[in-house]
Design a protein around this motif. Structure first.
Motif, PDB file in Angstrom:
ATOM      1  N   THR A 178      25.590  39.557 -51.644  1.00 49.89           N
ATOM      2  CA  THR A 178      25.935  38.381 -50.830  1.00 49.89           C
ATOM      3  C   THR A 178      27.329  38.494 -50.224  1.00 49.89           C
ATOM      4  O   THR A 178      27.516  38.248 -49.022  1.00 49.89           O
ATOM      5  N   ARG A 203      15.176  33.362 -47.656  1.00 47.37           N
ATOM      6  CA  ARG A 203      16.242  34.370 -47.705  1.00 47.37           C
ATOM      7  C   ARG A 203      16.697  34.739 -46.293  1.00 47.37           C
ATOM      8  O   ARG A 203      17.867  35.049 -46.072  1.00 47.37           O
ATOM      9  N   GLU A 206      19.106  32.150 -45.243  1.00 52.12           N
ATOM     10  CA  GLU A 206      20.365  32.321 -45.968  1.00 52.12           C
ATOM     11  C   GLU A 206      21.191  33.438 -45.319  1.00 52.12           C
ATOM     12  O   GLU A 206      22.404  33.299 -45.132  1.00 52.12           O
TER      13      GLU A 206
END
Length: 245
Positions: A178, A203, A206
């Motif tokens: 991340t 995801r 994100e």
């Protein structure tokens, strides 16, 4: 073609328009060059295309030690240096997509195309096989069966891998990148199937928030292999994304 990179023989194919920008295609875990040729072949009409068998896959040699994802990034980087390719366009599916994300956080890339790639550990409900493994650990005298159970009850990818590749896979699955993803500056296209059970659609969104210049394309009703399920659409979307402004 074969080149020795990090003391391993790495198999690759380089073709297409050699005076144009190079598109580098990275396949998923347990796969090989062939999985990316459906994209590489049509894209080779307007670009130079580089596809490689990642170490431990296809015709490339397997690492002799347990590698991290950074080792795979360095193989790609060193191969590009050997071939005198700068500022590539990276296209990666799943495991290859995670390598692409990490690569783009460390080195210059022209553009980035991610096909259903994980970037952190997926938290899932315990499956029956996981419950069985946990039970085996608790039963006196049965702990010795744990490795056998992992081999026979794990995923297909896990079962088909050598001990070293199994550990590499475990490390990859558990690695959270991340913080690294936030460093990506390249324009990024995220292509995802709405029915992806391996790396859920959320995801993609994100990643879109983490990468400054990113956008998501959803394929309704498609799975982890959405890019192949709607191949022509994928080719069209990528061509549009790569078009010179």
């Amino acid at each position: 073609m074969i080149k020795k990179i990090k003391d391993l023989k790495v198999h690759y194919e380089l073709y297409g328009e050699k005076h144009k920008k190079t598109v580098v295609l990275l396949h998923g875990w347990g796969q090989n060059i062939e999985m990316m040729k459906p994209l590489g072949n049509p894209l080779s009409k307007d670009h130079q295309v580089l596809i490689l068998d990642l170490p431990g896959h296809g015709e490339s040699e397997e690492p002799t030690t347990v590698w991290t994802l950074y080792d795979f990034v360095e193989v790609v980087h060193q191969l590009l240096e050997e071939l005198k390719i700068e500022n590539p366009i990276l296209v990666g599916h799943s495991f290859g997509g995670k390598i692409s994300l990490l690569y783009a956080s460390m080195y210059e890339v022209e553009k980035l195309i991610i096909l259903a790639a994980p970037f952190k550990k997926e938290i899932q409900k315990l499956s029956l096989k996981t419950k069985c493994l946990k039970t085996l650990k608790k039963v006196p005298g049965l702990k010795k069966l744990e490795n056998w159970a992992k081999k026979h009850m794990g995923s297909t990818d896990y079962r088909n891998a050598s001990p070293i590749m199994r550990q590499i896979m475990v490390n990859h699955v558990n690695l959270d990148i991340t913080d690294q993803v936030k460093k990506i500056n390249a324009p990024t296209l995220l292509i995802w199937g709405t029915m992806d059970e391996a790396v859920p659609l959320e995801r993609a969104y994100e990643l879109e928030q983490l990468i400054p210049n990113a956008g998501v394309v959803e394929y309704e009703g498609c799975t982890h292999y959405a890019y192949l399920e709607r191949l022509q659409q994928t080719i069209n979307v990528i061509r549009h994304f790569l078009r010179e402004e």
